[in-house]
Write an enzyme that holds these catalytic residues in place. Structure first.
Site, PDB file in Angstrom:
ATOM      1  N   HIS A  82       0.844  -1.194   0.000  1.00  0.00           N
ATOM      2  CA  HIS A  82       0.000   0.000   0.000  1.00  0.00           C
ATOM      3  C   HIS A  82       0.878   1.242   0.000  1.00  0.00           C
ATOM      4  O   HIS A  82       1.777   1.382   0.833  1.00  0.00           O
ATOM      5  CB  HIS A  82      -0.910   0.010   1.240  1.00  0.00           C
ATOM      6  CG  HIS A  82      -2.108  -0.864   1.092  1.00  0.00           C
ATOM      7  ND1 HIS A  82      -3.238  -0.729   1.848  1.00  0.00           N
ATOM      8  CD2 HIS A  82      -2.355  -1.902   0.251  1.00  0.00           C
ATOM      9  CE1 HIS A  82      -4.136  -1.639   1.495  1.00  0.00           C
ATOM     10  NE2 HIS A  82      -3.611  -2.363   0.528  1.00  0.00           N
TER      11      HIS A  82
ATOM     12  N   TYR B  21      -9.480   5.617   6.881  1.00  0.00           N
ATOM     13  CA  TYR B  21      -9.678   6.051   8.264  1.00  0.00           C
ATOM     14  C   TYR B  21     -10.742   7.135   8.252  1.00  0.00           C
ATOM     15  O   TYR B  21     -10.523   8.221   7.694  1.00  0.00           O
ATOM     16  CB  TYR B  21      -8.381   6.603   8.846  1.00  0.00           C
ATOM     17  CG  TYR B  21      -7.328   5.567   9.143  1.00  0.00           C
ATOM     18  CD1 TYR B  21      -7.100   5.155  10.452  1.00  0.00           C
ATOM     19  CD2 TYR B  21      -6.550   5.009   8.130  1.00  0.00           C
ATOM     20  CE1 TYR B  21      -6.131   4.204  10.747  1.00  0.00           C
ATOM     21  CE2 TYR B  21      -5.583   4.063   8.413  1.00  0.00           C
ATOM     22  CZ  TYR B  21      -5.381   3.660   9.729  1.00  0.00           C
ATOM     23  OH  TYR B  21      -4.425   2.709  10.006  1.00  0.00           O
TER      24      TYR B  21
ATOM     25  N   PRO C 140      -4.640   0.549  18.445  1.00  0.00           N
ATOM     26  CA  PRO C 140      -4.362   0.048  17.098  1.00  0.00           C
ATOM     27  C   PRO C 140      -4.491   1.075  15.988  1.00  0.00           C
ATOM     28  O   PRO C 140      -4.161   0.770  14.836  1.00  0.00           O
ATOM     29  CB  PRO C 140      -5.416  -1.061  16.929  1.00  0.00           C
ATOM     30  CG  PRO C 140      -6.519  -0.684  17.856  1.00  0.00           C
ATOM     31  CD  PRO C 140      -5.862  -0.025  19.029  1.00  0.00           C
TER      32      PRO C 140
ATOM     33  N   LYS D 117       0.930   0.275  15.022  1.00  0.00           N
ATOM     34  CA  LYS D 117       2.304   0.294  15.507  1.00  0.00           C
ATOM     35  C   LYS D 117       2.695  -0.915  16.360  1.00  0.00           C
ATOM     36  O   LYS D 117       3.887  -1.154  16.570  1.00  0.00           O
ATOM     37  CB  LYS D 117       2.535   1.563  16.335  1.00  0.00           C
ATOM     38  CG  LYS D 117       2.638   2.821  15.494  1.00  0.00           C
ATOM     39  CD  LYS D 117       3.985   2.893  14.807  1.00  0.00           C
ATOM     40  CE  LYS D 117       4.001   3.896  13.685  1.00  0.00           C
ATOM     41  NZ  LYS D 117       3.620   3.370  12.392  1.00  0.00           N
TER      42      LYS D 117
ATOM     43  N   TYR E 221       3.676   6.821   9.918  1.00  0.00           N
ATOM     44  CA  TYR E 221       2.884   5.645   9.563  1.00  0.00           C
ATOM     45  C   TYR E 221       3.764   4.577   8.899  1.00  0.00           C
ATOM     46  O   TYR E 221       3.628   3.379   9.194  1.00  0.00           O
ATOM     47  CB  TYR E 221       1.729   6.034   8.643  1.00  0.00           C
ATOM     48  CG  TYR E 221       0.638   5.007   8.562  1.00  0.00           C
ATOM     49  CD1 TYR E 221      -0.535   5.151   9.319  1.00  0.00           C
ATOM     50  CD2 TYR E 221       0.745   3.872   7.756  1.00  0.00           C
ATOM     51  CE1 TYR E 221      -1.544   4.201   9.267  1.00  0.00           C
ATOM     52  CE2 TYR E 221      -0.253   2.920   7.699  1.00  0.00           C
ATOM     53  CZ  TYR E 221      -1.406   3.086   8.465  1.00  0.00           C
ATOM     54  OH  TYR E 221      -2.397   2.143   8.408  1.00  0.00           O
TER      55      TYR E 221
END
Length: 392
Positions: free
Chosen positions: A72, A201, A293, A297, A385
């Site tokens: 991704h 998200y 979550p 991480k 990220y």
């Protein structure tokens, strides 16, 4: 039983550490309280940072990941019925993430360890770690109905939040830092192709939602729910209806529905134990730290810990110097606290609290607007990220 490094826990942290030590010529024994089938099927994380992907490849454990995993190059933030894509390679100089479930990482590492590595004992319950202050720690464990002792030069607790390793730290030495969030995640697995090719998200006044996946034909989705919610509180239809509301946009995007095969509720907490070393006992992964979550991480932090420890042990073997071992806790904690910060920021930006005011809601939208409008803000998110450096 005697070994150089005794490892408690055959999750990804313990298994990867054993793999890295094996390649460095350092022997180890892994003790796991559960059976192999349980370890290979427990659902956990599914997002691998760039550094984690690189480490698995270098360790010879990346062949199936590269074949079956889903690379991704970004995520989508969804808020106020709008969509904004965060371009990872464009903001980080080429970094990305991989969707590849923890269950699959464990399967790959177990297969390699059984073929090439040292002892891996399933259904071997660690009872206590003794003598960490001395030169030869002892791990007492129960296996096949009898108690035994594993003597080692170093003991490593990769046994999670509820394991015995952290309990071996003296109370006077230990400091803990914790935040419990007033909401949880209701997660589902569904036999339906993901409705988007990257993670979504979504911040909504009704609560957070996340669209993820496990494969091109299996979707993984989450809903923010009250902290005391139970999975059975929600029917399948109610789950899909609520997901549809929270993902709504002003364009023609649609959420695809399918059979739900699994439901579970995940509590949300942040936790850090300092230090991560006591004598010859080292903590790694969830034994030392927990993150919500939202930032993906947890697994990646565990990888950072064991990479740091494996390098330190190899350095000690090659040079006789304990310099890197002495720095282990401080080195790991710098990365841990950056991950805690990022996970907290993502969580509080995307989840409306039960007592949130209209002012709080406007601040969340302002933070999201800033990421969408500012390359610097987008870069900060993308760098965090895709992963903090594993070199300390």
């Amino acid at each position: 039983m005697r070994t150089t490094v005794g490892i408690i826990g055959a999750g990804p942290a313990g298994l990867l550490l054993a793999r890295l030590l094996h390649r460095a010529g350092i022997d180890s024994v892994v003790l796991e309280s559960r059976d192999r089938a349980y370890v290979e099927h427990r659902q956990r994380a599914g997002i691998l940072e760039q550094g984690t992907v690189d480490v698995l490849r270098a360790a010879g454990a990346g062949e199936r990941m590269d074949r079956e995993g889903l690379r991704h190059d970004g995520i989508e933030l969804r808020f106020d019925r709008r969509r904004h894509r965060v371009d990872f390679p464009g903001l980080t100089g080429g970094r990305s993430v991989m969707v590849y479930a923890q269950t699959e990482v464990c399967k790959d590492l177990i297969a390699l360890h059984i073929e090439e590595g040292g002892p891996l004992l399933f259904e071997a319950e660690a009872l206590a770690v003794e003598g960490a202050e001395g030169g030869r720690p002892r791990i007492r464990f129960r296996h096949q109905g009898r108690e035994d002792v594993l003597e080692c030069d170093y003991a490593v607790g990769c046994d999670g939040f509820w394991g015995v390793s952290r309990k071996a730290f003296p109370a006077a030495l230990s400091r803990t830092f914790e935040r419990v969030y007033p909401y949880a995640w209701l997660g589902i697995l569904a036999d339906v192709a993901p409705s988007h090719d990257e993670l979504v998200y979504a911040r909504h006044d009704r609560g957070f939602a996340l669209l993820s996946m496990r494969s091109p034909s299996v979707s993984r989705l989450y809903l923010q729910v009250p902290a005391d919610a139970k999975a059975d509180d929600w029917s399948d239809e109610e789950i899909w209806d609520e997901l549809e509301r929270r993902f709504e946009t002003d364009d023609d995007w649609r959420l695809e529905r399918g059979p739900i095969t699994q439901k579970s509720v995940t509590p949300m907490r942040s936790f850090v134990h300092e230090p991560m070393r006591h004598g010859r006992l080292f903590l790694a992964g969830d034994a030392a730290h927990i993150v919500p979550p939202t930032g993906a991480k947890g697994l990646n932090l565990a990888v950072g810990d064991v990479v740091t420890l494996a390098r330190a042990l190899a350095h000690e073997k090659e040079t006789g110097s304990a310099e890197l071992l002495d720095a282990y806790s401080a080195t790991c904690l710098r990365r841990v606290w950056q991950a805690e910060r990022f996970s907290y920021d993502m969580t509080t930006m995307l989840h409306p609290a039960p007592d949130a005011t209209p002012f709080d809601a406007r601040l969340q939208l302002a933070r999201l607007d800033r990421i969408a409008a500012s390359r610097a803000a987008g870069t900060d998110l993308a760098e965090a990220y895709t992963g903090f450096p594993l070199d300390g």
